[in-house]
Structures are given as C-alpha cells and as structure tokens.
Design a protein around this motif. Structure first.
Motif, mmCIF file in Angstrom:
data_model
loop_
_atom_site.group_PDB
_atom_site.id
_atom_site.type_symbol
_atom_site.label_atom_id
_atom_site.label_comp_id
_atom_site.label_asym_id
_atom_site.label_seq_id
_atom_site.Cartn_x
_atom_site.Cartn_y
_atom_site.Cartn_z
ATOM 1 N N PRO A 60 -58.314 9.775 3.075
ATOM 2 C CA PRO A 60 -59.440 10.653 2.749
ATOM 3 C C PRO A 60 -59.165 12.116 3.084
ATOM 4 O O PRO A 60 -59.625 13.014 2.378
ATOM 5 C CB PRO A 60 -60.577 10.088 3.607
ATOM 6 C CG PRO A 60 -60.205 8.658 3.837
ATOM 7 C CD PRO A 60 -58.719 8.645 3.938
ATOM 8 N N VAL A 61 -58.412 12.363 4.149
ATOM 9 C CA VAL A 61 -58.111 13.745 4.536
ATOM 10 C C VAL A 61 -57.262 14.428 3.466
ATOM 11 O O VAL A 61 -57.558 15.543 3.028
ATOM 12 C CB VAL A 61 -57.396 13.787 5.897
ATOM 13 C CG1 VAL A 61 -56.900 15.199 6.200
ATOM 14 C CG2 VAL A 61 -58.326 13.303 6.998
ATOM 15 N N LYS A 62 -56.203 13.765 3.030
ATOM 16 C CA LYS A 62 -55.336 14.357 2.009
ATOM 17 C C LYS A 62 -56.072 14.473 0.677
ATOM 18 O O LYS A 62 -55.854 15.426 -0.085
ATOM 19 C CB LYS A 62 -54.054 13.548 1.868
ATOM 20 C CG LYS A 62 -53.086 13.764 3.023
ATOM 21 C CD LYS A 62 -51.806 12.987 2.827
ATOM 22 C CE LYS A 62 -50.741 13.402 3.850
ATOM 23 N NZ LYS A 62 -51.169 13.254 5.239
ATOM 24 N N ALA A 63 -56.932 13.524 0.390
ATOM 25 C CA ALA A 63 -57.721 13.603 -0.842
ATOM 26 C C ALA A 63 -58.597 14.850 -0.837
ATOM 27 O O ALA A 63 -58.720 15.549 -1.852
ATOM 28 C CB ALA A 63 -58.581 12.349 -1.001
ATOM 29 N N ASP A 88 -46.409 18.443 -5.753
ATOM 30 C CA ASP A 88 -46.129 19.057 -4.456
ATOM 31 C C ASP A 88 -47.425 19.735 -4.015
ATOM 32 O O ASP A 88 -47.861 20.717 -4.600
ATOM 33 C CB ASP A 88 -45.005 20.079 -4.633
ATOM 34 C CG ASP A 88 -44.600 20.746 -3.332
ATOM 35 O OD1 ASP A 88 -45.276 20.559 -2.313
ATOM 36 O OD2 ASP A 88 -43.594 21.488 -3.355
ATOM 37 N N VAL A 89 -48.047 19.184 -2.980
ATOM 38 C CA VAL A 89 -49.360 19.659 -2.527
ATOM 39 C C VAL A 89 -49.177 20.484 -1.261
ATOM 40 O O VAL A 89 -48.632 19.996 -0.260
ATOM 41 C CB VAL A 89 -50.317 18.477 -2.260
ATOM 42 C CG1 VAL A 89 -51.690 18.997 -1.829
ATOM 43 C CG2 VAL A 89 -50.435 17.596 -3.501
ATOM 44 N N ARG A 99 -48.304 20.076 4.007
ATOM 45 C CA ARG A 99 -47.637 19.842 2.726
ATOM 46 C C ARG A 99 -47.328 18.360 2.594
ATOM 47 O O ARG A 99 -46.956 17.698 3.562
ATOM 48 C CB ARG A 99 -46.344 20.652 2.648
ATOM 49 C CG ARG A 99 -45.649 20.565 1.294
ATOM 50 C CD ARG A 99 -44.345 21.334 1.317
ATOM 51 N NE ARG A 99 -43.698 21.309 0.010
ATOM 52 C CZ ARG A 99 -42.463 21.751 -0.217
ATOM 53 N NH1 ARG A 99 -41.750 22.261 0.767
ATOM 54 N NH2 ARG A 99 -41.946 21.694 -1.430
ATOM 55 N N PHE A 100 -47.478 17.845 1.379
ATOM 56 C CA PHE A 100 -47.071 16.470 1.111
ATOM 57 C C PHE A 100 -46.842 16.311 -0.381
ATOM 58 O O PHE A 100 -47.276 17.126 -1.199
ATOM 59 C CB PHE A 100 -48.126 15.461 1.600
ATOM 60 C CG PHE A 100 -49.487 15.594 0.964
ATOM 61 C CD1 PHE A 100 -49.821 14.892 -0.183
ATOM 62 C CD2 PHE A 100 -50.449 16.420 1.529
ATOM 63 C CE1 PHE A 100 -51.075 15.005 -0.767
ATOM 64 C CE2 PHE A 100 -51.714 16.545 0.969
ATOM 65 C CZ PHE A 100 -52.023 15.839 -0.191
#
Length: 243
Positions: A60-63, A88-89, A99-100
C-alpha cells in the motif's frame, strides 16, 4: 522603477522554473531517477492509476507513492518483453527519496521487481521472452541486475574500474587501496558479456554494491529467466555507500 521590478520578477520565475527540473542530480547519480519532470500528465494518469491499483495488495505504501504528484514514473524500454511494461518509480515525497522498479501487465497485474528476483522471472515467463542470441542474453541479464536492485545500499553496474565512484579527497591509505584495487581488477572488470552455456547463456557483469565490488555470473535461460551467482571479490572500498 515598475519596469525594473517586473523584469526582476520575470527573471526569478524563469530561474525557479528551470531549477524544478534539474534538482534531482540524475545526470551524475545512478541511483537517481532518469526522469526530470514531476507530477502526472493526462496521458500517463491512467497508467499510474492502473499501476497503483495493481500494487495496492503488494505494498500500500508504494501504491500511494505511485500516485503522488512528486513522484516520477518512467517507462523502461525492453522490446523483447511482451505484454508487460516496466517502470522506474522515483519519489521525492519523503525525507529520503525512494526508488523502486515495478511492472504492469496488459491485464492490470502488477509486480514489484526491486529486491524480488522471483518476480522478475515470473514476469519474463509470462512475457513470452525468447533468448536466442548472446546480445539479447546480455540485455536480459543487465535488465535483471538494474531492476531487481533492492536500493538498501547504493548500487550500480560498472564496465571498467574507471567507473567506480571513489570518494573525493582520499587519504594516503585510501589512495593506496584504490591504486591496488585498480591494478588488481582493471583487466578483469569488463562490459557485460554472454557465453553459450547448455541451452542458455552465462553472462558476466560487475557491480558496486555499497562498499563491495561484486562479480556476477548470471545464468540466462532461453525463456529469459535469470539466476544470479554473485561473488563479492573486494570489500571496504573507499566509496560513497549512499546516494
């Protein structure tokens, strides 16, 4: 006086506008986002929404980061991968930028790739990948290394010892250590290269992970799946360990 003030205000606005696109240091920092614009456009808003929805159950955090205005979501080209797009986020919303890498399928399935080699292999199996020459094997292997980095340490690929980002102003002991490392590994560290191995390929590549020099032997199968056998060949390099 009014004309002079107006001119100063216009100049200031131009400086601010220019600075907003170049403050991430991406030109010199492999851990920074390759994108230089922030926020969403009408064109990419749908992709962001789908990626965020797909990631909601995984993280949920990355979303939530995907949908943030301060986050860049940059497509990464992989013409050999079918039915999937890799992104690349890079988020500037936290005290420490995050970053991920993530992947989104045509049917809306999302995968987190960073730190998750099994997810990479799931993606390529579903992506109808066919590795039939050395050049493509090299591309797949380096794509694997780049997109499955966990970003818990500063990590980047190198093709020569001259690409190691040594700390500036080394003391005498560190300078001697650098010279010894360069002499020892200069002939060994080369650009990624593939050799036939059984029904697949073995690709040799090098990375600097934190303060370690790592020799990767990557087994690339015909279906694009990758198994990495990393070997830490040197530790305590006098380098920066954070972006």
């Amino acid at each position: 006086m009014t004309g002079r003030v107006t001119g100063l205000l216009v100049a200031a606005l131009l400086v601010l506008a220019a600075g907003g696109c170049t403050s991430d240091g991406s030109a010199s920092d492999p851990s920074a986002s390759p994108g230089t614009t922030t926020g969403t456009t009408q064109e990419d808003a749908g992709v962001r929404e789908k990626l965020a929805a797909g990631l909601a159950d995984l993280s949920p955090v990355k979303a939530s980061l995907v949908g943030a205005a301060e986050t860049t979501v940059t497509p990464v080209e992989a013409t050999w991968l079918h039915g999937w797009q890799v992104f690349d986020v890079y988020s500037r919303t936290q005290y420490h930028p995050q970053r991920f890498y993530a992947a989104l399928s045509d049917d809306g399935t999302a995968l987190l790739l960073s730190g998750k080699p099994d997810a990479f292999n799931q993606m390529v199996r579903n992506g109808a990948v066919v590795v039939d020459d050395a050049s493509l094997a090299t591309d797949v292997a380096t794509f694997y290394l780049d997109t499955t980095r966990a970003f818990d340490v500063y990590s980047y690929r190198i093709s020569a010892m001259s690409e190691v980002q040594w700390r500036p102003n080394l003391d005498a002991t560190q300078a001697q250590q650098r010279a010894q490392l360069e002499a020892q590994y200069d002939a060994l560290v080369q650009p990624p290269a593939a050799e036939p191995s059984g029904t697949g390929w073995t690709v040799t590549a090098w990375t600097v992970d934190g303060a370690t020099l790592v020799d990767h032997s990557l087994a690339v199968a015909a279906d694009g799946t990758v198994k990495d056998s990393p070997d830490v060949v040197a530790t305590d390099l006098p380098v920066g360990v954070s972006p």
